[in-house]
Design a protein around this motif. Sequence first.
Motif, PDB file in Angstrom:
ATOM      1  N   GLN A 167     -12.577  31.510  14.105  1.00  0.00           N
ATOM      2  CA  GLN A 167     -13.126  30.246  13.616  1.00  0.00           C
ATOM      3  C   GLN A 167     -12.395  29.835  12.347  1.00  0.00           C
ATOM      4  O   GLN A 167     -12.033  30.673  11.520  1.00  0.00           O
ATOM      5  CB  GLN A 167     -14.616  30.408  13.314  1.00  0.00           C
ATOM      6  N   LYS A 171     -15.324  29.533  17.247  1.00  0.00           N
ATOM      7  CA  LYS A 171     -16.615  30.180  17.469  1.00  0.00           C
ATOM      8  C   LYS A 171     -17.072  30.989  16.261  1.00  0.00           C
ATOM      9  O   LYS A 171     -16.270  31.590  15.562  1.00  0.00           O
ATOM     10  CB  LYS A 171     -16.526  31.115  18.687  1.00  0.00           C
ATOM     11  N   ASN A 172     -18.374  31.046  16.086  1.00  0.00           N
ATOM     12  CA  ASN A 172     -18.991  31.716  14.940  1.00  0.00           C
ATOM     13  C   ASN A 172     -19.251  33.193  15.257  1.00  0.00           C
ATOM     14  O   ASN A 172     -20.377  33.598  15.489  1.00  0.00           O
ATOM     15  CB  ASN A 172     -20.286  30.988  14.580  1.00  0.00           C
TER      16      ASN A 172
END
Length: 167
Positions: free
Chosen positions: A107, A122-123
């Motif tokens: 991310q 994405k986290n």
Amino acid sequence: MLTIALLVLLCASASANSIQSRSSSYSGEYGGKGGKRFSHSGNQLDGPITAFRVRVNRYNIVGLQVRYGKVWSDYAGGKQGDLEEIFLHPGESVIQVSGKYNRLVKQLIFVTDKGRYLPFGKNSGTSFNAVPLHPNTVLRFISGRSGSAIDAISLHWDTYPSHCNTC
């Protein structure tokens, strides 16, 4: 006597140079050890960062391209995933980059001096938060390592270029 005066003058000059304010700093490297090195250091001569193209898949930041002034850098990374593109407003600069990584960059979140958050990816993974060490400096260029994805990223900070009136 003249030798002593010259020595004092030389020491004072050296001391003044070491006190001069510095503006550049470096954050990173965030990510794994794989991939081939890339650097946009020469691109900063084209102007400030004005846009980002980031390719993402379900898990990682796959690729990265940055526009400096009106010129796009070489693309780094792989070809799979969705391409996202975000432009900065005129005079807007990146003052913080945070994100997540493990063996690949997962991310990236670019934060601007206008209060905008530009998130990609994405986290998940280990967090990082990068800011410049010196006041009144901004993100000037990016380097890192890539293969089929962005393996690692480094961030380079300096003053906003004064020579770019049309960026």
